[in-house]
Design a protein around this motif. Structure first.
Motif, PDB file in Angstrom:
ATOM      1  N   LYS A  90      -1.427   1.077  -9.244  1.00 33.23           N
ATOM      2  CA  LYS A  90      -1.770  -0.009  -8.318  1.00 33.23           C
ATOM      3  C   LYS A  90      -0.568  -0.592  -7.588  1.00 33.23           C
ATOM      4  CE  LYS A  90      -5.884  -1.457 -10.839  1.00 33.23           C
ATOM      5  NZ  LYS A  90      -6.621  -2.602 -11.373  1.00 33.23           N
ATOM      6  N   TRP A  91       0.580   0.103  -7.629  1.00 32.93           N
ATOM      7  CA  TRP A  91       1.787  -0.384  -6.974  1.00 32.93           C
ATOM      8  C   TRP A  91       1.519  -0.635  -5.490  1.00 32.93           C
ATOM      9  CZ3 TRP A  91       4.786   1.484  -2.943  1.00 32.93           C
ATOM     10  CH2 TRP A  91       6.023   0.861  -2.760  1.00 32.93           C
ATOM     11  N   LYS A  92       2.014  -1.724  -5.002  1.00 32.78           N
ATOM     12  CA  LYS A  92       1.954  -2.059  -3.573  1.00 32.78           C
ATOM     13  C   LYS A  92       3.389  -2.312  -3.105  1.00 32.78           C
ATOM     14  CE  LYS A  92      -2.649  -2.764  -3.056  1.00 32.78           C
ATOM     15  NZ  LYS A  92      -3.264  -1.842  -3.943  1.00 32.78           N
ATOM     16  N   GLU A  93       3.615  -2.043  -1.843  1.00 32.47           N
ATOM     17  CA  GLU A  93       4.937  -2.234  -1.258  1.00 32.47           C
ATOM     18  C   GLU A  93       5.471  -3.637  -1.571  1.00 32.47           C
ATOM     19  OE1 GLU A  93       6.995  -1.064   2.940  1.00 32.47           O
ATOM     20  OE2 GLU A  93       5.028  -2.012   3.021  1.00 32.47           O
ATOM     21  N   GLY A  94       6.713  -3.695  -2.060  1.00 32.50           N
ATOM     22  CA  GLY A  94       7.344  -4.964  -2.398  1.00 32.50           C
ATOM     23  C   GLY A  94       7.208  -5.356  -3.858  1.00 32.50           C
ATOM     24  N   GLU A  95       6.326  -4.687  -4.586  1.00 26.60           N
ATOM     25  CA  GLU A  95       6.140  -5.004  -6.007  1.00 26.60           C
ATOM     26  C   GLU A  95       7.190  -4.290  -6.857  1.00 26.60           C
ATOM     27  OE1 GLU A  95       1.330  -5.816  -5.939  1.00 26.60           O
ATOM     28  OE2 GLU A  95       2.091  -4.091  -7.051  1.00 26.60           O
ATOM     29  N   ALA A  96       7.274  -4.702  -8.114  1.00 30.11           N
ATOM     30  CA  ALA A  96       8.240  -4.122  -9.040  1.00 30.11           C
ATOM     31  C   ALA A  96       7.939  -2.653  -9.308  1.00 30.11           C
ATOM     32  CB  ALA A  96       8.229  -4.902 -10.354  1.00 30.11           C
ATOM     33  N   ALA A 102      -8.442   5.545   4.022  1.00 26.37           N
ATOM     34  CA  ALA A 102      -7.114   5.589   4.630  1.00 26.37           C
ATOM     35  C   ALA A 102      -6.184   4.541   4.035  1.00 26.37           C
ATOM     36  CB  ALA A 102      -7.214   5.428   6.143  1.00 26.37           C
ATOM     37  N   GLU A 103      -6.735   3.429   3.589  1.00 23.74           N
ATOM     38  CA  GLU A 103      -5.895   2.384   2.985  1.00 23.74           C
ATOM     39  C   GLU A 103      -5.247   2.898   1.698  1.00 23.74           C
ATOM     40  OE1 GLU A 103      -3.777  -0.833   3.149  1.00 23.74           O
ATOM     41  OE2 GLU A 103      -5.349  -0.546   4.643  1.00 23.74           O
ATOM     42  N   ASP A 104      -5.986   3.651   0.893  1.00 20.24           N
ATOM     43  CA  ASP A 104      -5.410   4.216  -0.321  1.00 20.24           C
ATOM     44  C   ASP A 104      -4.359   5.269   0.019  1.00 20.24           C
ATOM     45  OD1 ASP A 104      -5.286   4.329  -3.220  1.00 20.24           O
ATOM     46  OD2 ASP A 104      -6.175   6.326  -3.012  1.00 20.24           O
ATOM     47  N   LEU A 105      -4.599   6.040   1.065  1.00 21.66           N
ATOM     48  CA  LEU A 105      -3.600   7.005   1.519  1.00 21.66           C
ATOM     49  C   LEU A 105      -2.319   6.284   1.926  1.00 21.66           C
ATOM     50  CD1 LEU A 105      -2.605   9.814   2.368  1.00 21.66           C
ATOM     51  CD2 LEU A 105      -3.789   9.456   4.554  1.00 21.66           C
ATOM     52  N   MET A 106      -2.452   5.163   2.618  1.00 23.56           N
ATOM     53  CA  MET A 106      -1.279   4.392   3.033  1.00 23.56           C
ATOM     54  C   MET A 106      -0.460   3.972   1.811  1.00 23.56           C
ATOM     55  SD  MET A 106      -1.375   4.319   6.309  1.00 23.56           S
ATOM     56  CE  MET A 106      -0.130   3.088   6.633  1.00 23.56           C
ATOM     57  N   ARG A 107      -1.134   3.519   0.767  1.00 21.35           N
ATOM     58  CA  ARG A 107      -0.431   3.113  -0.455  1.00 21.35           C
ATOM     59  C   ARG A 107       0.338   4.293  -1.052  1.00 21.35           C
ATOM     60  NH1 ARG A 107      -0.658   3.488  -5.633  1.00 21.35           N
ATOM     61  NH2 ARG A 107      -2.503   4.802  -5.622  1.00 21.35           N
ATOM     62  N   LYS A 108      -0.276   5.463  -1.063  1.00 20.18           N
ATOM     63  CA  LYS A 108       0.377   6.645  -1.615  1.00 20.18           C
ATOM     64  C   LYS A 108       1.584   7.065  -0.773  1.00 20.18           C
ATOM     65  CE  LYS A 108      -3.870   8.342  -3.693  1.00 20.18           C
ATOM     66  NZ  LYS A 108      -4.974   9.284  -3.557  1.00 20.18           N
ATOM     67  N   VAL A 109       1.451   6.986   0.546  1.00 22.21           N
ATOM     68  CA  VAL A 109       2.572   7.323   1.431  1.00 22.21           C
ATOM     69  C   VAL A 109       3.736   6.371   1.166  1.00 22.21           C
ATOM     70  CG1 VAL A 109       3.367   7.366   3.829  1.00 22.21           C
ATOM     71  CG2 VAL A 109       1.150   8.379   3.241  1.00 22.21           C
ATOM     72  N   ALA A 141       4.390   4.642  -1.519  1.00 22.63           N
ATOM     73  CA  ALA A 141       4.952   4.915  -2.844  1.00 22.63           C
ATOM     74  C   ALA A 141       5.827   6.163  -2.822  1.00 22.63           C
ATOM     75  CB  ALA A 141       3.833   5.057  -3.875  1.00 22.63           C
ATOM     76  N   ALA A 142       5.357   7.220  -2.181  1.00 21.94           N
ATOM     77  CA  ALA A 142       6.136   8.463  -2.109  1.00 21.94           C
ATOM     78  C   ALA A 142       7.437   8.247  -1.345  1.00 21.94           C
ATOM     79  CB  ALA A 142       5.308   9.571  -1.458  1.00 21.94           C
ATOM     80  N   GLN A 143       7.373   7.508  -0.261  1.00 20.85           N
ATOM     81  CA  GLN A 143       8.584   7.228   0.507  1.00 20.85           C
ATOM     82  C   GLN A 143       9.548   6.353  -0.296  1.00 20.85           C
ATOM     83  OE1 GLN A 143       7.168   5.742   4.334  1.00 20.85           O
ATOM     84  NE2 GLN A 143       7.227   7.812   5.174  1.00 20.85           N
ATOM     85  N   TYR A 144       9.006   5.389  -1.043  1.00 20.01           N
ATOM     86  CA  TYR A 144       9.852   4.535  -1.867  1.00 20.01           C
ATOM     87  C   TYR A 144      10.568   5.367  -2.931  1.00 20.01           C
ATOM     88  CZ  TYR A 144      11.660   0.801  -4.708  1.00 20.01           C
ATOM     89  OH  TYR A 144      12.527  -0.019  -5.388  1.00 20.01           O
ATOM     90  N   VAL A 145       9.828   6.189  -3.643  1.00 19.96           N
ATOM     91  CA  VAL A 145      10.409   7.016  -4.705  1.00 19.96           C
ATOM     92  C   VAL A 145      11.469   7.958  -4.125  1.00 19.96           C
ATOM     93  CG1 VAL A 145       9.880   8.850  -6.373  1.00 19.96           C
ATOM     94  CG2 VAL A 145       8.440   6.808  -6.257  1.00 19.96           C
ATOM     95  N   ALA A 146      11.201   8.526  -2.959  1.00 22.25           N
ATOM     96  CA  ALA A 146      12.167   9.429  -2.322  1.00 22.25           C
ATOM     97  C   ALA A 146      13.461   8.695  -1.965  1.00 22.25           C
ATOM     98  CB  ALA A 146      11.554  10.065  -1.080  1.00 22.25           C
TER      99      ALA A 146
END
Length: 185
Positions: free
Chosen positions: A167-173, A143-150, A152-157
């Motif tokens: 390996k992008w994490k929220e807040g990173e470049a 579920a932690e990997d799913l959270m990262r994907k969610v 990322a998808a929300q950020y891109v949207a």
């Protein structure tokens, strides 16, 4: 499947101690996770579903609804929820897909077995599939990997023209693809 629209369906789900009718219309307008698994009362499935349940509140705060789906009935889901400590923690939708309509719509029905593959789909508010993962029977999801994907998808949207690297994490470049980046990464 990526960038295709969710197909129409009608089903009965178990949620919050009740049976509720749902359709693809309940998915539109919000982010959604469809979390397919082979069967109730099995082995890897409850570990995955419990792990996902531990992230449900955070997903809800991000505007994401969760629909777990198997080809079991909604009655079976209730019985499992009532008898398993792990499954008793679930507050998201447990969708009964005994006709395999939803499972077929997502292309994850095991032919000749009547069971769903272990598969996850992330759907945006317009009903478009943005991410998917399918694993073999013995490989549980995280579920932690799913959270990262969610995230990322929300950020891109929310940030057209930007993409999230490995390996992008929220807040990173992030990256802004352009001719200037070609060959420099």
């Amino acid at each position: 499947m990526i960038n295709t629209q969710i197909k129409p369906f009608n089903a009965t789900a178990f949620k919050a101690g009740e049976f509720v009718e749902i359709s693809e219309k309940d998915v539109l307008g919000k982010w959604a996770v469809f979390f397919f698994y082979p069967a109730d009362f099995t082995f890897v499935c409850p570990t995955e579903l419990e792990d996902l349940a531990s992230k449900y509140e955070e997903l809800q705060s991000m505007g994401v609804e969760v629909f777990s789906v198997s080809t079991d009935t909604h009655f079976c889901h209730k019985a499992w929820h009532d008898t398993s400590e792990a499954i008793g923690k679930i507050n998201y939708y447990m969708v009964g897909d005994q006709t395999a309509t939803i499972t077929n719509n997502f292309g994850v029905l095991r032919e000749g077995q009547g069971l769903a593959d272990r598969a996850t789909f992330l759907i945006d508010p317009e009903g478009t599939i943005q991410a998917m993962e399918i694993t073999a029977e013995g490989i549980g999801r995280d579920a932690e990997d799913l959270m990262r994907k969610v995230k990322a998808a929300q950020y891109v949207a929310a940030h057209p023209g930007e993409v999230c690297p490995a390996k992008w994490k929220e807040g990173e470049a992030t990256l802004a693809p352009s001719l200037d980046l070609v060959g420099k990464i």
